[in-house]
Design a protein around this motif. Structure first.
Motif, mmCIF file in Angstrom:
data_model
loop_
_atom_site.group_PDB
_atom_site.id
_atom_site.type_symbol
_atom_site.label_atom_id
_atom_site.label_comp_id
_atom_site.label_asym_id
_atom_site.label_seq_id
_atom_site.Cartn_x
_atom_site.Cartn_y
_atom_site.Cartn_z
ATOM 1 N N ALA A 140 -20.070 15.291 -26.294
ATOM 2 C CA ALA A 140 -19.665 13.488 -26.744
ATOM 3 C C ALA A 140 -19.155 14.316 -28.139
ATOM 4 C CB ALA A 140 -20.268 12.926 -26.263
ATOM 5 N N ASP A 153 -15.724 11.032 -23.893
ATOM 6 C CA ASP A 153 -17.376 11.497 -23.866
ATOM 7 C C ASP A 153 -17.732 12.976 -23.268
ATOM 8 O OD1 ASP A 153 -19.737 11.705 -22.240
ATOM 9 O OD2 ASP A 153 -18.717 10.319 -20.480
ATOM 10 N N ALA A 156 -19.944 18.222 -18.920
ATOM 11 C CA ALA A 156 -21.264 19.172 -18.635
ATOM 12 C C ALA A 156 -21.368 21.410 -18.146
ATOM 13 C CB ALA A 156 -22.050 18.915 -17.619
ATOM 14 N N VAL A 187 -24.651 18.291 -21.380
ATOM 15 C CA VAL A 187 -24.116 18.070 -21.873
ATOM 16 C C VAL A 187 -24.563 17.624 -23.506
ATOM 17 C CG1 VAL A 187 -22.704 15.967 -23.301
ATOM 18 C CG2 VAL A 187 -22.557 16.690 -20.778
ATOM 19 N N ASN A 190 -24.518 13.775 -25.946
ATOM 20 C CA ASN A 190 -24.519 13.189 -24.636
ATOM 21 C C ASN A 190 -24.333 11.501 -25.416
ATOM 22 O OD1 ASN A 190 -26.338 11.329 -24.738
ATOM 23 N ND2 ASN A 190 -27.274 12.530 -23.022
#
Length: 370
Positions: A140, A153, A156, A187, A190
């Protein structure tokens, strides 16, 4: 008396012939047969010929790995060579005398630890396969755009677990194919992590002469390297690591630098203003300073003792993110000014900065470096 002697000699000769024939028969049967008790991976291979045993052992080893619907054959030349080398020890009989000794050979137990796949050979193939399977994680992101913190965003990733796949192959003798082990790469940071970055903890401005083209370019290049850089909580920041070496190939120009008590020309002259401005923002954020060095001569953009000189590979400016969240560096240049801000998650030790500060100057703050 003579008859008895002849009879005894004849009996001895017959016994020798019988024993010799037995040895020949034994040799003929055992010189190419596995000894009793040759057990591999739970299977008994006793009594098999070398060719039979070699074939069956090699058939026990998985010949391919799979991922989803794809099958990837494994090259096993090195593994086959190891099996043949081991069989040289299982079938050492070369003479008739060795055949007699072979009768007393103990049982042999083959475990996956001493025969089978050549690890180096398989690992090399898995490393090549990882280039097909691996997908990089996309973190992110957050950036200061038009005076607003814009967030995006992440996504993964995935990674072939090479050691885990190797261990699975090693425990899968008798199977023709083995599914590879793939790990998810979460992530990081994140979206929740970057959403917490809302407050200004440090904000400092310094000024420079925009007519000095070379120095101005160097200041701006370093600011671009620093801009939107994220520092995870607990991690140490290194100015030299982030900005990189100040070379002509990297776009830096020769400008004035300090060498002891002298002023000379050197690549990257001026980037110490970036490190010094960042230092002031770090001070305001009350972060732990790990390394800071002063110039050997006074500078015009910072008070005495309030500068932070850097020299790649020699002197660095380093600090630690003591906050409980990610820290965002915003570094912008305008017409003759450099503004560095630190955005993060405030707490009692690292409060929100209410009044931005800068090096005293008579000129008004430029609006084009938001």
């Amino acid at each position: 008396m003579q008859r008895r002697l002849v009879f005894a000699m004849a009996l001895l000769l017959q016994l020798s012939v019988s024993l010799g024939l037995g040895v020949v028969v034994t040799y003929g049967y055992t010189h190419d047969r596995a000894p009793s008790g040759v057990i591999a991976w739970g299977r008994d291979f006793s009594g098999l010929s070398r060719i039979q045993l070699s074939s069956q052992l090699k058939n026990e080893i998985p010949y391919a790995v799979t991922y989803k619907e794809h099958v990837y054959p494994l090259k096993k030349d090195g593994s086959d060579a190891e099996i043949e080398a081991w069989l040289d020890q299982v079938f050492p009989v070369k003479t008739v005398i060795d055949a007699l000794n072979n009768l007393a050979r103990p049982s042999v137990f083959i475990s996956p630890n001493n025969i089978g796949l050549n690890k180096e050979e398989i690992i090399t193939q898995l490393q090549s396969l990882s280039k097909i399977i691996n997908k990089p994680m996309r973190p992110a992101m957050i950036a200061l755009l038009d005076s607003r913190l814009e967030k995006t965003d992440g996504q993964a990733g995935q990674e072939l677990d090479i050691e885990g796949t190797w261990q699975r192959i090693m425990s899968s003798y008798g199977q023709k194919q083995v599914e590879v082990v793939v790990k998810d790469v979460p992530v990081l940071p994140n979206f929740e992590d970057v959403t917490k970055i809302q407050s200004i903890l440090g904000d400092y401005t310094t000024y420079f002469n925009p007519q000095d083209v070379a120095r101005t370019k160097n200041v701006r290049l370093a600011a671009m390297a620093l801009n939107n850089h994220l520092i995870p909580p607990g991690q140490e920041f290194s100015f030299n690591d982030v900005v990189g070496e100040r070379t002509e190939a990297a776009g830096y120009m020769e400008a004035s630098i300090f060498a002891g008590q002298s002023v000379i020309k050197g690549d990257g002259g001026g980037v110490c203003q970036d490190s010094s401005t960042l230092y002031q923002a770090v001070r305001q954020s009350r972060l732990t300073i790990v390394e800071k060095n002063n110039h050997s001569l006074p500078v015009v953009y910072a008070s005495k003792g309030q500068d932070a000189t850097v020299s790649y590979g020699i002197l660095d400016f380093r600090f630690r993110n003591d906050t409980k969240g990610y820290l965002l560096i915003s570094a912008k240049t305008g017409e003759g000014c450099l503004r560095i801000r630190l955005f993060g998650l405030p707490d009692d030790k690292h409060p929100v900065l209410l009044n931005p500060k800068g090096y005293p100057t008579l000129r008004e703050w430029d609006n084009d470096i938001t």
